[in-house]
Design an enzyme around this catalytic site. Structure first.
Site, PDB file in Angstrom:
ATOM      1  N   GLY A 198     -33.960-112.883  25.427  1.00 61.50           N
ATOM      2  CA  GLY A 198     -33.207-111.648  25.229  1.00 61.50           C
ATOM      3  C   GLY A 198     -34.123-110.441  25.167  1.00 61.50           C
ATOM      4  O   GLY A 198     -33.819-109.375  25.720  1.00 61.50           O
ATOM      5  N   ASP A 199     -35.270-110.595  24.501  1.00 63.29           N
ATOM      6  CA  ASP A 199     -36.258-109.521  24.442  1.00 63.29           C
ATOM      7  C   ASP A 199     -36.832-109.246  25.832  1.00 63.29           C
ATOM      8  O   ASP A 199     -37.067-108.098  26.210  1.00 63.29           O
ATOM      9  CB  ASP A 199     -37.388-109.896  23.480  1.00 63.29           C
TER      10      ASP A 199
END
Length: 308
Positions: free
Chosen positions: A250-251
């Site tokens: 997600g990052d």
């Protein structure tokens, strides 16, 4: 320059055990210690593709010094505000196919330290084109802290990409960030309803857009991500891969979105980079890492489906 914010960083410690024994001694000779925190994952991925990036946030004590040394070793530009408290540790124990985590809450930030960060943020904003803010807020900071940072960035016409959850996200939305990236669970929490279908996701992003968010991206795991901007909705889907370590994907998606937007690309093309970075991260053992020579070829294999 892309400015990444990590307000509650940590030293991430991963212990690899064949078996976790309860109420006795466990010995381990497979330990990995890294400069951790969602914003630093974003930073590392951007460094992988030689983006112009600077990391900022709050660091304190010997643990904070360790993180700065790790960033120096990786030749990552950083400019943190130093605090009196000690930066936290986060422990992940890998055992018998499981991952058991122990996460420290971290130091408490006082008013003087918060004001010092505002001052430093304003200075760094003058050099930045894109700002990403990722993760939780440390104790002592108001839940409206991201909201205040977004307001400062907006005054200087800087795009602010916010990736957090809970009340910090809800208040942040009120300041109209350029982009937010909830997953389906976070979207459901914001909307106060279940999100089960693509139609549910689409209804949710339209609601968020009506609240003043320019670009809403909802991560869909292995199915990529749905983007909504200026009344256009589209899904970017990656080819099937063998996932080795999805932590940090997600990052990495935020890193890809920032990378594309910083290059002046369309939201659709930026989303392709987001899905590319997020997916490639999952194929690596390292967290917050992509192989730069794979990016462009993989991006061409992303399919974009227009919904409306």
């Amino acid at each position: 320059m892309i400015l990444t914010l990590t307000l509650n960083p940590a030293i991430d410690m991963s212990y690899q055990l064949d078996e976790l024994k309860i109420d006795t001694v466990n010995r381990c000779d497979r330990v990995i210690k890294t400069a951790g925190g969602k914003g630093l994952n974003v930073t590392r991925v951007l460094k992988c593709v030689n983006a112009d990036v600077c990391a900022t946030g709050l660091l304190g004590g010997k643990t904070g010094e360790f993180i700065e040394q790790e960033l120096d070793w990786s030749s990552i530009h950083h400019d943190f505000v130093h605090i009196k408290g000690n930066t936290r540790h986060c422990l992940a124990i890998m055992h018998e196919g499981n991952q058991t985590e122990i996460l420290e809450s971290g130091p408490s930030i006082d008013e003087e330290e918060a004001e010092a960060f505002f001052h430093e943020f304003d200075r760094l904003l003058d050099q930045a084109s894109i700002v990403t803010a990722s993760g939780s807020l440390p104790k002592g900071l108001s839940k409206s802290f991201y909201q205040k940072l977004i307001e400062r960035a907006t005054k200087k016409n800087k795009k602010f990409l916010l990736d957090t959850s809970g009340e910090a996200l809800e208040l942040g939305i009120k300041a109209h960030p350029y982009l937010i990236k909830p997953n389906q669970e976070e979207l459901a929490a914001i909307m106060g309803t279940e999100i089960n279908t693509e139609a549910d996701v689409l209804a949710g992003v339209k609601k968020l857009a009506s609240m003043g968010v320019t670009y809403v991206v909802v991560s869909l795991g292995k199915d990529g991500a749905l983007g909504y901007v200026d009344g256009r909705a589209f899904v970017a889907k990656p080819p099937k891969i063998y996932a080795v370590n999805p932590v940090g994907s997600g990052d990495s998606m935020i890193a890809g979105l920032a990378y594309g937007l910083d290059r002046g690309l369309s939201p659709e093309e930026a989303l392709k980079y987001g899905v590319t970075f997020g997916t490639l991260n999952a194929t690596e053992e390292k967290t917050g890492y992509v192989q730069a020579d794979q990016v462009e070829d993989f991006k061409e294999r992303i399919t974009l489906r227009v919904l409306e």
